[in-house]
Design an enzyme around this catalytic site. Structure first.
Site, PDB file in Angstrom:
ATOM      1  N   ASP A  36       6.126  -2.168 -50.316  1.00  0.00           N
ATOM      2  CA  ASP A  36       5.895  -1.869 -49.070  1.00  0.00           C
ATOM      3  C   ASP A  36       5.623  -3.377 -48.134  1.00  0.00           C
ATOM      4  O   ASP A  36       4.684  -3.687 -47.771  1.00  0.00           O
ATOM      5  CB  ASP A  36       4.557  -1.293 -49.176  1.00  0.00           C
ATOM      6  CG  ASP A  36       4.355  -0.587 -47.715  1.00  0.00           C
ATOM      7  OD1 ASP A  36       5.088  -0.624 -46.804  1.00  0.00           O
ATOM      8  OD2 ASP A  36       3.001  -0.035 -47.475  1.00  0.00           O
ATOM      9  N   HIS A  50       6.830   0.218 -44.288  1.00  0.00           N
ATOM     10  CA  HIS A  50       6.735   1.731 -43.370  1.00  0.00           C
ATOM     11  C   HIS A  50       6.669   1.275 -42.017  1.00  0.00           C
ATOM     12  O   HIS A  50       6.772   2.194 -41.332  1.00  0.00           O
ATOM     13  CB  HIS A  50       5.673   2.344 -44.243  1.00  0.00           C
ATOM     14  CG  HIS A  50       4.126   1.763 -43.946  1.00  0.00           C
ATOM     15  ND1 HIS A  50       3.501   1.056 -44.982  1.00  0.00           N
ATOM     16  CD2 HIS A  50       3.330   1.818 -42.864  1.00  0.00           C
ATOM     17  CE1 HIS A  50       2.349   0.967 -44.577  1.00  0.00           C
ATOM     18  NE2 HIS A  50       2.230   1.235 -43.179  1.00  0.00           N
ATOM     19  N   SER A  95      -3.675  -1.556 -38.514  1.00  0.00           N
ATOM     20  CA  SER A  95      -3.655  -2.842 -39.325  1.00  0.00           C
ATOM     21  C   SER A  95      -2.679  -2.747 -40.406  1.00  0.00           C
ATOM     22  O   SER A  95      -2.775  -3.864 -41.280  1.00  0.00           O
ATOM     23  CB  SER A  95      -5.093  -2.780 -40.117  1.00  0.00           C
ATOM     24  OG  SER A  95      -5.005  -1.483 -40.944  1.00  0.00           O
TER      25      SER A  95
END
Length: 1101
Positions: free
Chosen positions: A231, A200, A313
């Site tokens: 991801d 993402h 993060s």
């Protein structure tokens, strides 16, 4: 993008570490009517604001306050434009605001309320873009404290491999919106220059960015792989660019992720360059978190720990005491729980090894989503005791199995596997883990596999063809008519449990700006041609000529039961080329290819129609005024002058049917870089052009070709006598449903009003006007109309006036007011003689002031008596409230000053706004004023109005630049340069580096840029993909310096110059590279608070 997950068995309160939007419910709101009377002497300088109606009257977004199912993403307009309601700070902060970033990318700054739309708490993606603001629960990061010497040594080794990633996703694509943000990554191959981060972050569409190492060295990064499902993504950098520190890499050890292991998350947390958060792994077998309408990982287990990571993060390495990367930070809870979710590194490690060995990364699929279910639930679904015993014996540590959750229609498993089937074996092998399932499918692309499931206690073995996951993940898109399209992705199809087919509108802008929502549309057909895939859509679009109006059918992903049908106007003249962008994993860029120019527009034909006859009781002459009304549609290809929309529809009054002249509100036609169409008798559509824009009085004159209209259009008979307060009249207007509303009424007031200015993004507003109000509720419902006498004479226009953007809900306000017809004649008389009016005006804004106040300010009793005699109904004078900013030479010594009370102009006592019209034809006015308690005689200069309208604009690095328009000059005291930032594109360099609307650019690399000519000369010498400096001054006179990297590949420089010899009235010139995603009104933000554009406002392109 972020809808609360409601499927049983899936978590519903998580957030991804990057882009997302919260689910927002909508409620209807009624128009707001504000009436402030000038009733008390304690408020002498405040003018009444009448009949305010929110532009967003159909829908008003509110937060869905649900403590259990909430999401921390904001609903953002895909038009990708920054908002009008953005609070302008006196002092400039960081060029890249924290609220400009996606969620585990960085935490929003709550002191800057750019969006009134409250989100619900739940899963967050750790940050939000400037177009998206979230009211998320803010949690302080839990930092590692009192670490042992072993941990300190480990961290010292690890931080050299961790990088801060600053990136832009340049346009909306698939589940990703255009944005600028920050995240984290870590080096996994120092020799080749590979960085692992989240998918993402890399995004599914065009990406550009750079990374910063621990010693603050910077280098560009390019995506070479993003997984279709999981991801993670891999970026490439050039190791040779890092000269001052040795580059090393982290070893990935997915096998070392154990329950109870102490870990550290090392990354760019909460926007800080480096944060170290501690935690302990508590679970290895949780299902992937569901983020809602945007991108979500699935068909993998996730690791759970308590680390309380937040914005920035995303992509951080999760390391153990030995310094190995055991997982990848991906998401966490946004409801106050200190819980984070990590992606296991099995599949990233395999992908890295394939890239290192030069092998393709094969990914197989049977288009089925599986979830981990515990044994007790599997038993209820039909798992037999025999199978459970065998599985528990072979895998004593396992506590559950994989259960089919979603089986996509028309996929390999359709009608063979059903939801609720318990997976037992694949190719004869007992299977309990996602990793092994991925292994088998990835090695079987194009082959068949045998799958044994249990359904209701019975064994069922099926043979399935394994498909190619990359083939159903879009790697290209087409831009045409201002919008972008690609084939529907597996991600979107899985989210809505539909077949992977259809043409998805990833950028719903330009001609394809559909109502009510900005994303999620599937095109079923266009121009009566079916569009099952992107290629069919391209072939259909090639046959449609410019300016054609065609039928398009479409569905929304959230409501596939409903087939919508619309007629759209195809624009192939402002954006002539249809282009395809194809992802290039070798270069990390998207390559643009022309698919051809649009077909020329067909010659218009003369058509016949008749007007409806109103079934009204009485007033036949007044009802006949319907033959003088036409519907006007205005489409703007580029946002200029701070105007919040790119499409407006309303009604205009025909003032000369033989010449095709129509008067409309400037809230409908704000500037002449536009396409205009006129619909006569609700039947005949003809193109029109702008003839005149009044600088002060809120009306424009447009013209259509009457030879194309065979209909009994009637020229409105305008009254040359002003209507009086208390007079009976007939209100004739057009309501929100574009229907006629008519009723007898009475004029309640005629008073000088001030339309409030929009402080945060100046845009056109009417000043120095007498407004008419009437005693009927229809006046607040109708934005267009007239006040008409019994004999059919039009006594006043009924217009909508664009006002301010409210701070509490970020909605634009419109005021519905009457304008007496006598004020039109100085202009329309000249236009009917084919003369373009060249008006001159006083560059001041005035307000009325009462006799009690003027007496205190020094006006003599003699003049007060003259006022009473001259204007018995209104004892008032005018005081200069505001002076437009001075030209570079400064104000003339004879100019009016703020606080002056105007007594006479050219010997005429001024007590009515209409008497100020004397300024239109005079270069100087002999003025008698009271200043400082004394009468003064001045020879006041007027200014020409020809240069108040924008006649040139430049798009550079995603920012729209032009001369400061009239509204800016009205609100500012000093012009710092003629290079004014009017709008910017999300995901662009201007957005990434903090160049904001209402800024002035004064120099490029120390070369002064007083005008656009010098600016273009300076920037065209800068090589692409290199840094340069901009000297900038804010609207509030605060200078600052921005550094920016030029990007002509995705954001080419384009110049628009007004040229009457051009067919469109404007010449468009491209500079530099012929590529990129051309900006249009639909993807620009004009300085309105990010993500807060009204549903029928900026969204309406």
């Amino acid at each position: 993008m972020h809808r609360v997950a409601s499927v049983a068995g899936r978590p519903s309160a998580y957030t991804k570490s990057a882009v997302s939007k919260p689910y927002i419910s909508s409620v209807r709101t009624t128009p707001t009517r504000l009436l402030h009377h000038l009733s008390q002497p304690s408020y002498p300088l405040h003018l009444p604001l009448l009949y305010a109606v929110t532009l967003n009257r159909d829908r008003c977004h509110v937060a869905l306050a649900n403590s259990r199912q909430t999401a921390e993403r904001t609903f953002s307009s895909r038009t990708n434009m920054e908002p009008n309601g953005h609070t302008r700070h006196k002092r400039k902060g960081s060029p890249v605001n924290t609220y400009d970033r996606p969620a585990k990318l960085s935490r929003p700054r709550r002191s800057d309320t750019m969006n009134s739309d409250l989100s619900t708490d739940g899963q967050y993606i750790n940050g939000d873009s400037a177009a998206e603001q979230v009211m998320e629960s803010v949690m302080e990061p839990v930092t590692a404290t009192a670490d042992t010497a072993e941990w300190q040594n480990t961290i010292e080794r690890v931080v050299r491999n961790v990088v801060s990633i600053h990136f832009c996703q340049t346009c909306s694509f698939d589940t990703s919106a255009a944005l600028s943000s920050e995240a984290t990554g870590f080096v996994v191959d120092a020799e080749r220059g590979y960085i692992l981060t989240n998918r993402h972050v890399v995004g599914s569409g065009p990406f550009w960015g750079y990374c910063i190492f621990d010693n603050h060295e910077e280098c560009d990064v390019y995506p070479i792989y993003r997984d279709p499902v999981h991801d993670f993504g891999i970026l490439r950098f050039d190791p040779k660019e890092i000269k001052y520190m040795p580059v090393s890499d982290l070893t990935m050890r997915p096998d070392l992720a154990k329950v109870g292991s102490e870990i550290r998350v090392v990354g760019n947390d909460a926007g800080e360059k480096l944060s170290i958060l501690s935690g302990v792994i508590s679970r290895l077998d949780r299902n992937a978190p569901e983020y809602g309408e945007g991108y979500s990982d699935f068909n993998t287990n996730y690791i759970q720990a308590a680390a309380a990571a937040s914005g920035g993060s995303s992509g951080s390495p999760v390391v153990n005491l030995d310094g190995y990367a055991v997982a990848l930070q991906a998401g966490g809870r946004g409801d106050g729980a200190a819980t984070d979710y990590f992606l296991p590194l099995d599949r990233p490690l395999r992908a890295l090894e394939c890239i290192q060995q030069g092998k393709p990364i094969e990914r197989g699929t049977i288009q089925t989503q599986w979830l981990i279910k515990p044994f007790d639930e599997c038993r209820r679904l039909g798992l037999t005791a025999a199978h459970e015993a065998a599985i528990r014996k072979g895998f004593p540590k396992e506590t559950g199995l994989l259960v089919a959750d979603i089986v996509l229609p028309e996929g390999p498993a359709d009608k063979k596997i059903e939801e609720g089937d318990v997976l037992v074996k694949v190719n004869g092998e007992i299977l309990t883990q996602f990793v092994r399932l991925d292994d088998i499918l990835d090695s079987s692309v194009g082959k068949t596999v045998k799958v044994l499931v249990q359904r209701g206690g019975k064994d069922l073995e099926v043979e399935l063809q394994v498909g190619d996951l990359h083939a159903i993940t879009p790697d290209r898109f087409v831009t045409v008519a201002g919008a972008s399209f690609h084939d529907l992705s597996y991600q979107q199809a899985r989210l809505y449990a539909i077949a992977v087919k259809g043409v998805y509108v990833c950028e719903a802008a330009g001609s394809f700006r559909f109502d009510s929502t900005e994303s999620g549309w599937i095109i079923e057909s266009i121009d009566q041609k079916k569009t099952p895939n992107l290629q069919a859509f391209v072939e259909a679009m090639k046959t449609i000529p410019d300016r054609a109006r065609v039928v398009v059918t479409y569905k929304h992903l959230t409501d596939l039961h409903t087939l919508n049908t619309s007629i759209i106007y195809i624009d192939r003249h402002w954006q002539t080329k249809m282009r395809m962008a194809i992802r290039n994993d070798e270069t990390g860029l998207w390559d643009f290819h022309d698919l051809g120019e649009g077909l020329p527009a067909l010659p218009p034909k003369r058509r016949k129609a008749d007007f409806v006859k109103l079934d009204t009781v009485g007033h036949p002459a007044a009802a006949d005024v319907i033959r003088s009304f036409v519907r006007v549609a205005c489409t703007m290809p580029l946002k200029l002058n701070g105007f919040p929309r790119t499409r407006k529809i309303g009604f205009g009054l025909v003032i000369n049917a033989e010449q095709g002249l129509v008067v409309v509100s400037r809230a409908l036609v704000p500037y002449d870089l536009c396409d205009l169409s006129v619909t006569v008798a609700d039947s005949i559509i003809v193109d029109a052009k702008v003839r005149f824009l009044h600088p002060l009085a809120n009306y424009a004159i447009i013209q259509y070709d009457p030879s194309l209209v065979d209909a009994p259009v009637k020229s409105a008979r305008l009254s040359r006598q002003p209507i009086k307060q208390g007079a009976s009249t007939i209100f004739f207007g057009w309501n929100q449903n574009l229907r006629v509303a008519m009723t007898p009424t009475t004029v309640t007031d005629i008073t000088t009003v001030a339309i409030p200015s929009n402080l945060t993004a100046p845009r056109y507003r009417a000043i120095n006007l007498d407004a008419i109000t009437v005693d009927t509720s229809l006046s607040g419902q109708c934005a267009s109309g007239v006040l008409v006498a019994e004999d059919g004479t039009v006594e006043a226009l009924w217009l909508n006036y664009l006002g301010e953007r409210t701070s509490h809900n970020q909605k634009d306000v419109e005021y519905h007011l009457g304008l007496a017809t006598p004020t039109l004649f100085p202009v329309i008389d000249q236009i009917q003689e084919n003369i373009t009016p060249k008006l001159r005006i006083l560059n001041v804004e005035t307000n009325t002031i009462s006799m009690s106040q003027v007496r205190i300010m020094g006006v003599s009793d003699e003049w007060i008596a003259k006022v009473a005699e001259s204007n018995p109904s209104r004892h008032q004078l005018f005081m200069v409230r505001k002076i437009d900013c001075a030209p570079p030479s400064g104000h003339d010594t004879q100019s009016l000053q703020e606080g002056d009370i105007i007594l006479t102009l050219n010997g005429k006592l001024i007590t009515r706004v209409s008497e100020l019209d004397i300024m239109y034809d005079n270069e100087h006015l002999d003025a008698l004023v009271v200043r400082g308690g004394k009468e003064m005689q001045l020879k006041v200069p007027t200014i020409p109005t020809e240069d108040l309208e924008t006649d040139r604009a430049v798009i550079f690095c995603g920012a729209v630049l032009h001369r400061p328009h009239h509204a800016v000059r009205q609100q500012i005291s000093k012009l710092h340069s003629d290079v004014y930032v009017s709008a910017r594109t999300r995901g662009s360099p201007s957005y990434q580096y903090g160049l904001a609307p209402t800024n002035f650019i004064t120099a490029v690399n120390d070369s002064p840029t007083p005008t656009l000519t010098e600016f273009l000369t300076a920037v065209n010498t800068i090589p692409d993909n290199t840094y340069f400096r901009l000297r900038v001054c804010t609207f509030d006179n605060v200078p600052w310096v921005a550094t920016m990297k030029k990007n002509e590949h995705y954001f080419p420089t384009v110049e628009y110059v007004k040229d009457s010899s051009e067919p469109n009235g404007w010449k468009v010139r491209s500079w530099g590279e012929e590529g990129g995603v051309r900006v249009s009104g639909g993807v620009m933000d004009e300085g309105t608070a990010a993500g807060t554009e009204p549903v029928d406002g900026d969204v309406d392109n």
